[in-house]
Design an enzyme around this catalytic site. Structure first.
Site, PDB file in Angstrom:
ATOM      1  N   CYS A  32      -8.353   2.181  -9.998  1.00 50.66           N
ATOM      2  CA  CYS A  32      -8.915   1.868 -11.317  1.00 50.66           C
ATOM      3  C   CYS A  32      -9.681   3.070 -11.869  1.00 50.66           C
ATOM      4  CB  CYS A  32      -9.767   0.605 -11.250  1.00 50.66           C
ATOM      5  SG  CYS A  32     -10.115  -0.082 -12.897  1.00 50.66           S
TER       6      CYS A  32
ATOM      7  N   HIS B 161      -6.032  -3.241  -9.455  1.00 47.54           N
ATOM      8  CA  HIS B 161      -6.855  -3.431  -8.262  1.00 47.54           C
ATOM      9  C   HIS B 161      -6.013  -4.103  -7.177  1.00 47.54           C
ATOM     10  CE1 HIS B 161     -10.887  -2.438  -9.844  1.00 47.54           C
ATOM     11  NE2 HIS B 161     -10.412  -2.876 -11.000  1.00 47.54           N
TER      12      HIS B 161
ATOM     13  N   GLU C 176      -6.761  -4.587  -4.156  1.00 47.49           N
ATOM     14  CA  GLU C 176      -7.631  -5.418  -3.306  1.00 47.49           C
ATOM     15  C   GLU C 176      -7.928  -6.773  -3.936  1.00 47.49           C
ATOM     16  OE1 GLU C 176     -10.270  -3.503  -6.221  1.00 47.49           O
ATOM     17  OE2 GLU C 176      -8.590  -2.797  -5.015  1.00 47.49           O
TER      18      GLU C 176
END
Length: 212
Positions: free
Chosen positions: A81, A192, A194
């Protein structure tokens, strides 16, 4: 030697990245210590927030110098990001601001717009597709599929000067923008991973395999 150093510059989604590493068996540490970062096998630069403030934090703590040294070591370096955007030369955010300049190109802002009577607000928050622009075989996306949905939160997007580094693009309103890159030993994403469920964890699993 540390497997993964997650660079802590006080502006990051550190714990979600560390959690993703843990889920796939990667030993990671949150750190701003120069020697710990440089001694690690892999470094991750996450990020959420203002481009200018992030650069100030990196510079104040001399982490910009550490990042340059790590990238020069040719070990895998990952940006997520804002961590992707910081690698470029400049950003329009609050007016032009200089980045790390590791990769040629700029960071631009989305414009609020409509497409087929659908409003596309800024920032983009939510799930969107990543569209394959070149082979993912030699990247951490190798087990992902064209059109996989990933999670995005951003108002700005990158415009690399060299289009050959673009791994995937994503469409938002009338914008088709770069959502992941591979440049030398650098892999970076606008989304993202994650926060992208099992599809995002596929990427971390590939990082784990490359670390072994």
């Amino acid at each position: 030697m540390t497997e993964v150093a997650i660079i802590d510059y006080k502006m990051s989604n550190l714990f979600s990245v560390k959690s993703a590493c843990r889920k796939v068996g990667l030993k990671s540490v949150l750190t701003s210590d120069k020697s710990q970062i440089l001694d690690s096998k892999i470094a991750i630069l996450p990020g959420v927030g203002s481009f200018g403030e992030a650069m100030s934090q990196l510079s104040k703590n001399k982490l910009d110098e550490v990042i340059y040294q790590f990238i020069d070591s040719n070990k895998p370096f990952i940006g997520i990001c804002l961590g992707l955007q910081l690698l470029f030369e400049s950003s329009q955010e609050f007016g032009p601001r200089s980045g790390l300049g590791v990769i040629k190109g700029d960071v631009k802002k989305f414009l609020m717009e409509k497409k087929s009577d659908i409003k596309y607000p800024v920032p983009q928050i939510g799930w969107n597709k990543i569209i394959k622009e070149k082979s993912w075989e030699s990247s951490y996306l190798k087990k992902n599929k064209d059109g996989d949905f990933m999670y995005f939160v951003h108002s700005f997007y990158i415009q690399p000067e060299d289009k050959n580094i673009i791994l995937s693009t994503t469409e938002y309103g009338n914008n088709k923008y770069c959502s992941s890159i591979k440049y030398k030993n650098i892999f970076a994403t606008q989304f993202h991973p994650e926060k992208s469920g099992d599809l995002g964890l596929q990427m971390y699993k590939q990082i784990k395999k490359s670390e072994i």
